[in-house]
Design an enzyme around this catalytic site. Structure first.
Site, PDB file in Angstrom:
ATOM      1  CB  SER A  61     -21.108   9.413  12.676  1.00 56.28           C
ATOM      2  OG  SER A  61     -20.994  10.194  11.501  1.00 56.28           O
ATOM      3  CE  LYS A  62     -19.117   1.982  11.013  1.00 57.15           C
ATOM      4  NZ  LYS A  62     -20.426   1.666  11.581  1.00 57.15           N
ATOM      5  NE  ARG A  63     -22.070  12.492   8.537  1.00 59.40           N
ATOM      6  CZ  ARG A  63     -21.646  13.617   9.096  1.00 59.40           C
ATOM      7  NH1 ARG A  63     -20.931  14.456   8.402  1.00 59.40           N
ATOM      8  NH2 ARG A  63     -21.933  13.893  10.350  1.00 59.40           N
TER       9      ARG A  63
END
Ligand code: GLU
Length: 307
Positions: free
Chosen positions: A243-245
């Site tokens: 994910s963006k994380r």
């Protein structure tokens, strides 16, 4: 007209942002499965959400997918016998489908439904039937919902196995048109897969639980549902969904950053176990010879190996 191929696959992106690696992988796998079967590959732009869709995103994602080594036989930029290939140009078809279904107007907002079900942001509440006997607030803009029939729907997914869901009990009356008059994804995707003769859907596991309701809609519209294969979500190096994380770059950023597409294809192929960890450069075409959907399994990858 020539005899249509019996296998028709598709990739159906929403032009609401840039493609991330997970999107790119779904596209690659859908393309591989269709090409391996000697089928026709369709590119369909799912831009029913007119508030979030943008032509720039469509242009960008088509460029990115070509750069990755994919091609398509039908699509918004190449035409084809089943067009138009943008959902924003297919209004009459969705309106005709609505005519064939038992629908009712609904005035409930998402927020009201969430509150009623005491659920948090992001959860999809079960529709409690509030407006089934007439809209509670008829003066508001009205959505349309399908009086979803009761009963267990069983779907044989080629990767996830057998799915069973009582759609009426677990989802409720399905939203087909939103209060802002946009067609709902669930309606548009079914109408188009049926109208475009799609026989095989390969897509991300985030859509797995939408499948029973889509199968139910196919049946209600007298269409044969396609075969489904839901690929496990891409895992970051920590074993969690990428994910963006994780800071993973989107496909455009990789292309514009001068990364070779073969490196991206290799990473995507490693992430489903199609090739071993030592393969760092592969063309999409090269994966065709040995492609086998049943071999797919999630393997954690580190996107930083692209750098
Ligand atoms: N348009 C959907 C998305 O971008 C995918 C639809 C589908 O594959 O059924 O998430």
């Amino acid at each position: 007209m020539s005899v249509p191929s019996s296998h028709r696959g598709r990739y159906a992106p929403s032009p609401t942002g840039r493609l991330h690696l997970g999107n790119a992988r779904s596209a690659l796998l859908a393309w591989l499965e269709t090409r391996r079967a000697g089928g026709v590959f369709v590119m369909r732009i799912e831009d029913v959400d007119h508030q979030r869709s943008r032509p720039e995103f469509e242009e960008r994602l088509l460029t990115d997918l070509r750069w990755l080594g994919l091609d398509w036989d039908e699509g918004p930029d190449v035409g084809g016998a089943y067009g138009p290939y943008r959902q924003s140009e297919r209004d009459e078809r969705y309106a005709a489908a609505i005519e064939a279904l038992d629908v009712f107007p609904c005035s409930c907002s998402r927020r009201e439904l969430r509150e009623e079900a005491s659920m948090g942001e992001g959860d999809e509440p079960i529709y409690p039937g509030t407006c089934a006997a007439g809209p509670r607030h008829p003066e508001r803009p009205l959505a349309l919902r399908w009086r979803t029939p009761a009963g267990i729907v069983e779907v044989e997914d080629r990767i996830a196995g057998t799915l069973r869901q009582d759609v009426r009990a677990e989802v409720g009356d399905i939203l087909l048109r939103r209060r802002d008059a946009a067609w709902a994804y669930q309606l548009a995707v079914v109408v188009d897969d049926a109208a475009m003769g799609i026989t095989d859907v390969v897509r991300g596991a985030d859509l797995l639980m939408s499948t029973p309701r889509q199968v139910l809609l196919h049946r209600a519209l007298d269409a044969t549902p396609p075969r489904f294969a839901h690929v496990p979500l891409i895992l970051g190096e920590d074993g969690h969904k990428l994910s963006k994380r994780h800071g993973a770059p989107d496909l455009s950023a990789l292309r514009e950053g001068g990364i070779a597409p073969e490196r991206v294809v290799a990473l995507l192929a490693r992430s489903v176990g199609l090739v071993g960890p030592s393969r760092t450069m592969i063309q999409a075409q090269e994966l065709l010879a040995e492609f086998d959907l049943s071999r797919i399994r999630p393997v954690a990858v580190d996107w930083r190996s692209l750098a």
